[in-house]
Design a protein around this motif. Structure first.
Motif, mmCIF file in Angstrom:
data_model
loop_
_atom_site.group_PDB
_atom_site.id
_atom_site.type_symbol
_atom_site.label_atom_id
_atom_site.label_comp_id
_atom_site.label_asym_id
_atom_site.label_seq_id
_atom_site.Cartn_x
_atom_site.Cartn_y
_atom_site.Cartn_z
ATOM 1 N N MET A 161 0.826 -1.200 0.000
ATOM 2 C CA MET A 161 0.000 0.000 0.000
ATOM 3 C C MET A 161 0.862 1.252 0.000
ATOM 4 S SD MET A 161 -3.178 0.279 -0.271
ATOM 5 C CE MET A 161 -4.476 1.480 -0.182
ATOM 6 N N ARG B 280 2.493 1.833 -3.408
ATOM 7 C CA ARG B 280 1.548 2.378 -4.374
ATOM 8 C C ARG B 280 1.384 3.889 -4.163
ATOM 9 N NH1 ARG B 280 -3.887 3.649 -5.422
ATOM 10 N NH2 ARG B 280 -4.772 3.324 -3.376
ATOM 11 N N ARG C 256 4.513 5.671 -5.304
ATOM 12 C CA ARG C 256 4.589 5.703 -6.762
ATOM 13 C C ARG C 256 3.613 6.751 -7.318
ATOM 14 N NH1 ARG C 256 6.181 1.480 -10.076
ATOM 15 N NH2 ARG C 256 5.627 -0.073 -8.533
ATOM 16 N N ALA C 257 2.393 6.740 -6.769
ATOM 17 C CA ALA C 257 1.388 7.691 -7.223
ATOM 18 C C ALA C 257 1.873 9.123 -6.993
ATOM 19 C CB ALA C 257 0.065 7.457 -6.499
ATOM 20 N N VAL D 218 4.439 10.029 -9.626
ATOM 21 C CA VAL D 218 3.821 10.283 -10.926
ATOM 22 C C VAL D 218 3.136 11.651 -10.929
ATOM 23 C CG1 VAL D 218 1.972 9.568 -12.482
ATOM 24 C CG2 VAL D 218 3.521 7.874 -11.537
ATOM 25 N N ARG D 219 2.446 11.950 -9.828
ATOM 26 C CA ARG D 219 1.734 13.231 -9.759
ATOM 27 C C ARG D 219 2.697 14.401 -9.712
ATOM 28 N NH1 ARG D 219 -2.912 11.500 -5.579
ATOM 29 N NH2 ARG D 219 -4.196 10.388 -7.075
ATOM 30 N N ARG E 85 5.221 15.725 -20.406
ATOM 31 C CA ARG E 85 4.092 14.800 -20.431
ATOM 32 C C ARG E 85 3.255 14.995 -21.689
ATOM 33 N NH1 ARG E 85 0.233 15.702 -15.792
ATOM 34 N NH2 ARG E 85 -0.875 16.786 -17.422
ATOM 35 N N GLU F 225 5.087 13.489 -24.524
ATOM 36 C CA GLU F 225 4.988 12.025 -24.478
ATOM 37 C C GLU F 225 3.620 11.541 -24.929
ATOM 38 O OE1 GLU F 225 6.102 9.572 -21.368
ATOM 39 O OE2 GLU F 225 8.130 10.360 -21.163
ATOM 40 N N GLU G 176 3.401 11.730 -28.608
ATOM 41 C CA GLU G 176 4.128 10.606 -29.222
ATOM 42 C C GLU G 176 3.336 9.313 -29.099
ATOM 43 O OE1 GLU G 176 8.229 9.867 -28.102
ATOM 44 O OE2 GLU G 176 8.530 12.026 -27.874
ATOM 45 N N GLU G 177 2.714 9.149 -27.936
ATOM 46 C CA GLU G 177 1.951 7.931 -27.699
ATOM 47 C C GLU G 177 0.756 7.850 -28.650
ATOM 48 O OE1 GLU G 177 0.479 7.621 -23.715
ATOM 49 O OE2 GLU G 177 0.399 5.433 -23.796
ATOM 50 N N SER H 250 1.932 7.029 -32.126
ATOM 51 C CA SER H 250 2.286 5.614 -32.232
ATOM 52 C C SER H 250 1.019 4.746 -32.333
ATOM 53 C CB SER H 250 3.158 5.238 -31.029
ATOM 54 O OG SER H 250 2.799 3.999 -30.483
ATOM 55 N N HIS H 251 0.006 5.114 -31.531
ATOM 56 C CA HIS H 251 -1.294 4.436 -31.596
ATOM 57 C C HIS H 251 -1.884 4.552 -33.005
ATOM 58 C CE1 HIS H 251 -5.497 3.652 -29.974
ATOM 59 N NE2 HIS H 251 -5.743 4.180 -31.150
ATOM 60 N N TYR I 43 -2.930 0.835 -27.641
ATOM 61 C CA TYR I 43 -3.661 0.327 -28.802
ATOM 62 C C TYR I 43 -3.973 -1.159 -28.638
ATOM 63 C CZ TYR I 43 -4.779 -0.836 -33.637
ATOM 64 O OH TYR I 43 -5.401 -1.288 -34.768
ATOM 65 N N TYR J 82 -6.494 6.925 -23.205
ATOM 66 C CA TYR J 82 -5.245 7.414 -22.617
ATOM 67 C C TYR J 82 -5.458 8.213 -21.343
ATOM 68 C CZ TYR J 82 -3.195 5.226 -26.588
ATOM 69 O OH TYR J 82 -2.823 4.273 -27.485
ATOM 70 N N GLU K 12 -2.382 5.178 -13.798
ATOM 71 C CA GLU K 12 -0.965 5.330 -13.460
ATOM 72 C C GLU K 12 -0.808 6.264 -12.260
ATOM 73 O OE1 GLU K 12 1.494 6.664 -16.692
ATOM 74 O OE2 GLU K 12 3.312 5.895 -15.718
ATOM 75 N N GLN K 13 -1.604 7.339 -12.264
ATOM 76 C CA GLN K 13 -1.533 8.277 -11.137
ATOM 77 C C GLN K 13 -2.010 7.631 -9.842
ATOM 78 O OE1 GLN K 13 -3.694 11.718 -12.496
ATOM 79 N NE2 GLN K 13 -1.888 12.607 -13.468
ATOM 80 N N GLY L 213 -1.462 4.597 -9.226
ATOM 81 C CA GLY L 213 -0.431 3.621 -8.874
ATOM 82 C C GLY L 213 -0.763 2.187 -9.244
ATOM 83 N N TRP M 200 8.582 3.228 -22.205
ATOM 84 C CA TRP M 200 8.648 3.142 -23.660
ATOM 85 C C TRP M 200 9.338 1.859 -24.089
ATOM 86 C CZ3 TRP M 200 6.085 6.155 -26.996
ATOM 87 C CH2 TRP M 200 5.548 7.341 -26.490
ATOM 88 N N ARG N 263 7.849 -0.469 -33.829
ATOM 89 C CA ARG N 263 7.410 0.900 -33.628
ATOM 90 C C ARG N 263 7.573 1.244 -32.151
ATOM 91 N NH1 ARG N 263 5.263 3.984 -36.989
ATOM 92 N NH2 ARG N 263 4.696 2.464 -38.544
ATOM 93 N N LYS N 264 7.972 2.475 -31.914
ATOM 94 C CA LYS N 264 8.120 2.929 -30.523
ATOM 95 C C LYS N 264 6.728 3.031 -29.895
ATOM 96 C CE LYS N 264 10.231 6.693 -27.954
ATOM 97 N NZ LYS N 264 10.399 8.139 -28.011
ATOM 98 N N ALA O 96 0.165 -3.185 -6.638
ATOM 99 C CA ALA O 96 -1.102 -2.600 -6.192
ATOM 100 C C ALA O 96 -2.205 -2.834 -7.227
ATOM 101 C CB ALA O 96 -0.934 -1.097 -5.960
#
Lengths: 240, 98
Positions: free
Chosen positions: A1, A4, A7-8, A11-12, A22, A25, A28-29, A32-33, B14, B36, B43-44, B46, B52, B59-60, B69
């Motif tokens: 716990m 987590r 980590r959260a 990230v925040r 961000r 990124e 880019e994401e 790529s999708h 994807y 996304y 992700e926020q 956790g 990447w 493809r990247k 968690a």
């Protein structure tokens, strides 16, 4: 716990301080999708022009509307291989247009307009010569313009014997009929024949070269004679 | 999405969307535009982490994986879901009392 939460927090915090990174990124994401979706669409057999569009629609980067995208409309001309030097730009012949319309697997839609002409309006008030165009039922939707009043032509009205319907320009509707909002459904007499008014186009709908006051269906009869294929008299628009 | 990551291991956005569509037999269609932001939220919170990597066709791509968690959260939510559907099933099942 605890991990987590830690980590959260990381990230925040990085989100807080690294907003630019961000965003980059994420861009880019998404790209790529998009590329992966495009490759899948290509494998699924969609045409090259359509794959990116479809992938963008699904990703939410593009609406599936076609009304507001005039860049996707092109006008096509015929060339004559027998003429080796310049100035070789001719309208498309009727049989070519019919074939392309039937065999089209590439373009969204295809429309044609005949050489410009005039019609005699008689019956109400002073007779008048009116600039007119004969166009395929798809003409207005290919150019991406909706009528201001009523509707444009139905595919079944674009046939010989069914073509006694007419769409008016806004200018003509205002000048000649005092912007009568009940005009649709009434008839006009053009060249001695009766035409049912189905719609009025907005004032913004104008072609550069010629301002028609009214449009009637092209109503092409299927034909395949070589002579008519060589007769280049209609302008053809494609929506790609 | 967590379930998909549990089943398939690290996957890009994807791939997650396609997997969900395939698993549902096309009945669930993912709005890719919301995918996304949802991953970012996970992700926020956790439950997933990302890095990447290179996709099958070179493809990247950004790959997401379940965190410890995330596994726990998945087990918890799966349990709750099963309980909910079991309760609802009792309401729809034919009554056997006489």
């Amino acid at each position: 716990m605890r991990i987590r939460q830690l980590r959260a927090l990381v990230v925040r915090l990085s989100g807080l301080f690294g907003r630019e990174r961000r965003d980059r990124e994420l861009a880019e994401e998404l790209e790529s999708h998009l590329q992966m979706h495009i490759e899948d669409n290509l494998r699924a057999g969609l045409t090259a022009g359509e794959v990116r569009r479809q992938a963008l629609i699904k990703l939410g980067g593009l609406g599936p509307t076609k009304e507001s995208d005039p860049d996707r409309v092109v006008m096509i001309v015929s060339t004559n291989a027998a003429i080796a030097w310049g100035g070789d730009r001719n309208p498309v012949s009727v049989p070519d247009f019919i074939d392309w319309r039937q065999q089209n697997g590439v373009f969204e839609d295809i429309a044609a307009a005949d050489a410009y002409g005039t019609r005699s309006l008689t019956g109400q008030g002073e007779p008048e010569r009116v600039n007119s165009m004969r166009v395929s039922a798809s003409f207005f939707s290919v150019l991406g313009v909706a009528p201001a009043l009523g509707r444009t032509f139905l595919p079944r009205e674009d046939r010989p014997g069914r073509e006694h319907v007419v769409v008016l320009s806004q200018e003509f509707w205002q000048r000649r009929f005092g912007s009568d909002p009940t005009l649709t459904g009434k008839t006009l007499n053009l060249d001695g024949e009766s035409y049912n008014v189905v719609g009025v186009m907005p004032a913004s709908f104008r072609l550069i070269s010629f301002q028609a006051q009214l449009w009637t269906p092209l109503a092409l009869a299927p034909t395949n004679s070589v002579r008519r294929r060589a007769s280049h008299a209609s302008s053809t628009y494609l929506r790609v | 999405m967590l379930k998909t990551l549990e089943a398939l291991g690290p996957l890009h956005g994807y791939g997650i969307a396609r997997r969900i569509e395939q698993t549902s037999g096309g009945l669930l269609s993912i709005n890719y535009g919301t995918l996304y932001p949802a991953l970012l939220k996970l992700e926020q919170e956790g439950y997933v982490s990302s890095e990447w990597g290179i996709s099958d066709n070179n493809r990247k791509a950004k790959y997401y994986r379940l965190t410890r968690a995330g596994y726990k959260q998945l087990a918890k939510e799966a349990g709750e879901w099963e309980q909910t559907t079991a309760i609802l099933a009792r309401f729809f099942a034919p009554v056997k009392e006489s």
